[in-house]
Structure formats: C-alpha cells, structure tokens
Scaffold this motif. Structure first.
Motif, PDB file in Angstrom:
ATOM      1  N   GLU A  99       0.899  -1.052   0.250  1.00 31.58           N
ATOM      2  CA  GLU A  99      -0.316  -0.409   0.121  1.00 31.58           C
ATOM      3  C   GLU A  99       0.880   1.023   0.270  1.00 31.58           C
ATOM      4  OE1 GLU A  99      -2.965   0.122   2.966  1.00 31.58           O
ATOM      5  OE2 GLU A  99      -3.191  -2.478   2.309  1.00 31.58           O
ATOM      6  N   ARG A 100       1.922   0.943   0.673  1.00 35.55           N
ATOM      7  CA  ARG A 100       2.229   2.631   0.960  1.00 35.55           C
ATOM      8  C   ARG A 100       3.302   2.471  -0.591  1.00 35.55           C
ATOM      9  NH1 ARG A 100       3.081   6.993   2.093  1.00 35.55           N
ATOM     10  NH2 ARG A 100       4.958   8.229   2.522  1.00 35.55           N
ATOM     11  N   ARG A 102       2.424   1.820  -3.564  1.00 32.99           N
ATOM     12  CA  ARG A 102       1.346   2.422  -4.394  1.00 32.99           C
ATOM     13  C   ARG A 102       0.857   3.815  -3.903  1.00 32.99           C
ATOM     14  NH1 ARG A 102       2.041   0.437  -8.451  1.00 32.99           N
ATOM     15  NH2 ARG A 102       1.245  -2.121  -8.574  1.00 32.99           N
ATOM     16  N   ALA A 103       0.768   3.996  -2.361  1.00 35.58           N
ATOM     17  CA  ALA A 103       0.505   5.659  -2.278  1.00 35.58           C
ATOM     18  C   ALA A 103       1.949   6.827  -2.552  1.00 35.58           C
ATOM     19  CB  ALA A 103       0.524   5.641  -0.546  1.00 35.58           C
ATOM     20  N   THR A 316      -4.550   5.992   8.840  1.00 31.63           N
ATOM     21  CA  THR A 316      -4.509   6.072   7.601  1.00 31.63           C
ATOM     22  C   THR A 316      -3.038   5.423   7.540  1.00 31.63           C
ATOM     23  OG1 THR A 316      -3.498   7.694   7.537  1.00 31.63           O
ATOM     24  CG2 THR A 316      -6.003   7.382   7.138  1.00 31.63           C
ATOM     25  N   GLY A 318       0.999   6.622   4.770  1.00 30.06           N
ATOM     26  CA  GLY A 318       1.727   7.785   4.370  1.00 30.06           C
ATOM     27  C   GLY A 318       1.623   8.664   4.817  1.00 30.06           C
TER      28      GLY A 318
END
Length: 445
Positions: A99-100, A102-103, A316, A318
């Motif tokens: 996820e990081r 992608r962020a 959340t 990031g």
C-alpha cells in the motif's frame, strides 16, 4: 565462479528444509489474513506465478515493508527522475508495504510480492521480470534469492544495509550458508562502519563493503504541504498541547493509555495523536481510548479532531510524517518493548523533539547521533518516558532547542543517496544521465 560441492550441499539442505516447511507458509498467510484480510490476496505472487506474459524490468528494488519502503524512497525517486521512462519494479513482503508503494508512486512503478525463498519460486520470479540489477534494502538476506541472482548473472547490491549485533547472532545457525550467499553480492552500502564490520564478519567480501551513510537522512519534506496540514489541524483541534505516540506495538498500548492519563492531570486539555504501527491495531487502539473514558476521533472517520476530542487515532497509512509536525513532542514506539525501535528521524526532520524507550538496537547509530546533538531523550522505562514528556511539554525553550538540533542533524547527515548512486552507477542499465562515480574508500576491519 561456479558453486563448489559445499555450496551445493548447503543449498540443497536449506532448500529441502524449505520445501518441507512450505505448508507452514500457507498457514501463516491464513493466520495473518484473519488479522489483515489483504494477506488472503495475491498468493500466486508469493510462489512466483504470474498471470501475464514475462516482461523485462531493468531495475528491481526490494523493500520488505513500510519502513524499508520509506527508507528507499529517496533512491527510488532519484532512479525515476534519472530516467522517467525506465521500467522499475518494487517488491515487498507485507500488504502495508504494498500500500505504501502504491501511495508513493501509483502506476509509476510495478509492484509484486517477493516470493518465498524456494528455489523454484525465486527462479520463476527472476525469469519473469528479468531484472538488470537487484537493489535489496537494509537486511533481507535470503540465500536462494542471492544465489539465483548470481546464477542468472544479475548484479545485486544491499543498500542502506543494516545489521545489528543481535541480528548477527541470530544468523549463527545459517551463517555458513548466508556467508556464502553474501559473497555473491556485488556491493554492500552500509548505514555505518559498525554495520559494515558486522557484514564482513557474517561473510561479505571486505572490498565490496562501503560506508555510505543512512538514506533516511535524505528524506524529502514538502514544507508547504506540512505547514498547510498543521494549520488545518490547529484550526480544527484548537490551540492546546499535543503529543504523538507513533509506531506503537500492542505491548505498548496500555502504556500509552497510562501516559496520556498521567499527563492530562497536569494538562487537562492535552490531545494525543496515536499512530499504531500495524493497521490491524487501529481499531483496537481507538477502542482502548474509548474504554479509558475519552472522546476519540479518527483520521478515517472524522478526518480531523475537534476541540472536544481527547485522542485522535491516525488510522491511515503514509501520513505519519506530516502529522508529527502537529505535535509538541513525539514518542516513537517499538522501544519500550524489545522490538528495536523505529524511525527517529521523521519527527526530527520536521522539528519535533523526540522521546523514546531504551530498546533501539535497530537504530543504534541514529539514536547515538540524535542524542549527541541534543535532539533525543531516552527513557529507561515507561516512568522515565513520562518524565521526559512532561518536562518537554512544560518547557517551550527546551522543545525549541531540541527541534533546532534535530533539523540541523538531519540536514548535516544528507549525502547517502549520492554516495549510493555512485556505487551502483556502473550496474544501472542504460541511464539517460550519468552520476559522477565517487566511491568512498572501504573501511578497515
């Protein structure tokens, strides 16, 4: 050099053991999946199977999870900037790491999970992506991965390399195999000379180990965005004292509750920003705060705390770096348990005094430098951490001095990125621009 008999024997025994233990990986994914559903997804990648045609990816970076992705961010950004058209693959092991990725980069990079260290899975991974170079972040020493890269003619480098004394002891059983695997690595770019000496002791070739410094110092901060977020936070939460408990682990959660309760006896309107290390603990931390009798807001549900909230759970990913700037003082977790600590430079970089517990074996050098600069206070236990937090909340001058010292140290520590790029320059495939090749001298051991 082709593998000799002893290497083939060690690899064969290691690989046979992994095959026997392979069913355990399935149970592990199921067990983790009940806590974090993303572990139920993309199992094919973890065994080196892909549902698309093979494609060449000239640069591959492996960063196990969120912390390593953040550490590698300056390097990945530099590689993308040098050649925006370059195809770049980033692998992680955890869904939060995914996820990081992608962020931070969206579709600018490709992401898959690194397969388990099964020979077949690793070979399928390398055959599918055909990387021109592998950059492994910090301490991911998987023997079959390194051997298979050597066998396929893929140069490898361990960047921002870190090896604590405890980790070195932990490799005791596998040391003959890991040592041989390390000797296949072309470059080991370490965070400190102490890390370098331990890598050599484990088996890395001395002439291939270089002290380049820590990439975490090359953090890039969007000052305007941080200032805007801080201003909005104050507008919503009100002007009052704020502390942040960051990257806390389950065994530290009761301590955080107790610290907040004790601190509020002196500052009744004190607000806690709470950022648990693992996403599966977001809801649990909020529930603990509610059970303690406090009004709780969360980033995902309410976006901001208001003047009546006592705890704000940052649920959340990031955003922790920016929210550090909203606090008067930061406690960084993973340090009151024998975890080894977490990134102490993030709060220091935005000018926030840092308090931590004593277990800092993963950040020994950074902790030593921050402490020497006067930007860090280390509590021997929870009571000592409370004393440090209380002293700083009550002393604006001390906070300002620590903030300035932290910012100055981060600024002075920059340079690892350029030194790392210079070391790997010759192995990077066809860059559009060139970096002067300035190799730091190997340290003596």
């Amino acid at each position: 050099m082709p593998p000799d008999f002893s290497e083939r024997l060690l690899r064969g025994l290691y690989s046979a053991l992994l095959v026997v233990l392979a069913p355990v990986t399935v149970y592990h994914l199921i067990w983790r999946g009940f806590r974090q559903p993303a572990y139920f997804q993309r199992w094919n990648e973890r065994y080196g199977f892909y549902g698309v045609e093979p494609r060449q990816t000239p640069v591959w970076v492996h960063a196990v999870s969120v912390g390593e992705v953040n550490a590698a961010a300056p390097l990945i950004n530099a590689l993308l900037a040098r050649d925006p058209a370059r195809r770049l693959l980033v692998t992680t092991i955890t869904p939060t790491g995914s996820e990081r990725v992608r962020a931070l980069w969206g579709n600018r990079v490709e992401h898959v999970y690194l397969p388990y260290d099964l020979s077949g899975a690793v070979r399928r991974f390398l055959a599918h992506f055909r990387p021109g170079i592998g950059l492994i972040v910090e301490t991911e020493l998987w023997p079959n991965l390194l051997f298979c890269c050597r066998d396929a003619g893929i140069p490898t480098a361990i960047v921002n390399a870190r090896l604590s004394a405890r980790s070195l002891r932990g490799y005791r059983v596998l040391r003959p195999l890991v040592g041989r695997a390390l000797r296949t690595v072309d470059t080991v770019a370490t965070q400190s000379s102490d890390d370098g000496r331990r890598f050599v002791k484990l088996g890395a070739l001395r002439e291939r180990v270089f002290d380049t410094g820590n990439l975490k110092y090359d953090i890039t901060i969007d000052e305007a965005a941080v200032a805007a977020l801080s201003a909005e936070f104050v507008a919503r939460a009100g002007t009052r004292p704020v502390w942040i408990a960051a990257s806390t682990h389950p065994g530290e959660e009761a301590i955080v509750i107790d610290l907040h309760r004790r601190l509020r006896t002196r500052w009744p309107d004190l607000l806690l920003i709470w950022a648990p290390r693992h996403p599966e603990r977001f809801r649990g931390a909020a529930q603990l705060a509610v059970e303690a009798g406090w009004r709780v807001a969360t980033r995902a549900m309410t976006t901001w705390p208001d003047a009546g909230d006592d705890v704000f759970v940052l649920d959340t990913l990031g955003e922790l770096g920016a929210f550090f700037a909203c606090a008067d003082v930061a406690f960084v977790g993973g340090s009151l348990q024998d975890i080894g600590g977490h990134n102490l430079l993030e709060p220091a970089a935005v000018g926030v005094p840092v308090v931590t517990g004593p277990h800092l074996q993963n950040f020994t050098d950074i902790a030593r430098q921050l402490g020497k600069a006067g930007a860090l206070r280390i509590g021997a236990d929870a009571d000592a951490v409370h004393e440090h937090l209380a002293q700083l909340l009550g002393d604006a001058d001390a906070r300002a001095a620590m903030a300035e010292a932290g910012r100055a140290l981060v600024e002075a520590g920059r340079g690892a990125l350029q030194r790392t790029l210079a070391l790997i320059e010759d192995d990077l495939p066809a860059p559009d621009t060139t970096t002067a090749r300035i190799r730091s001298a190997p340290f003596g051991v």
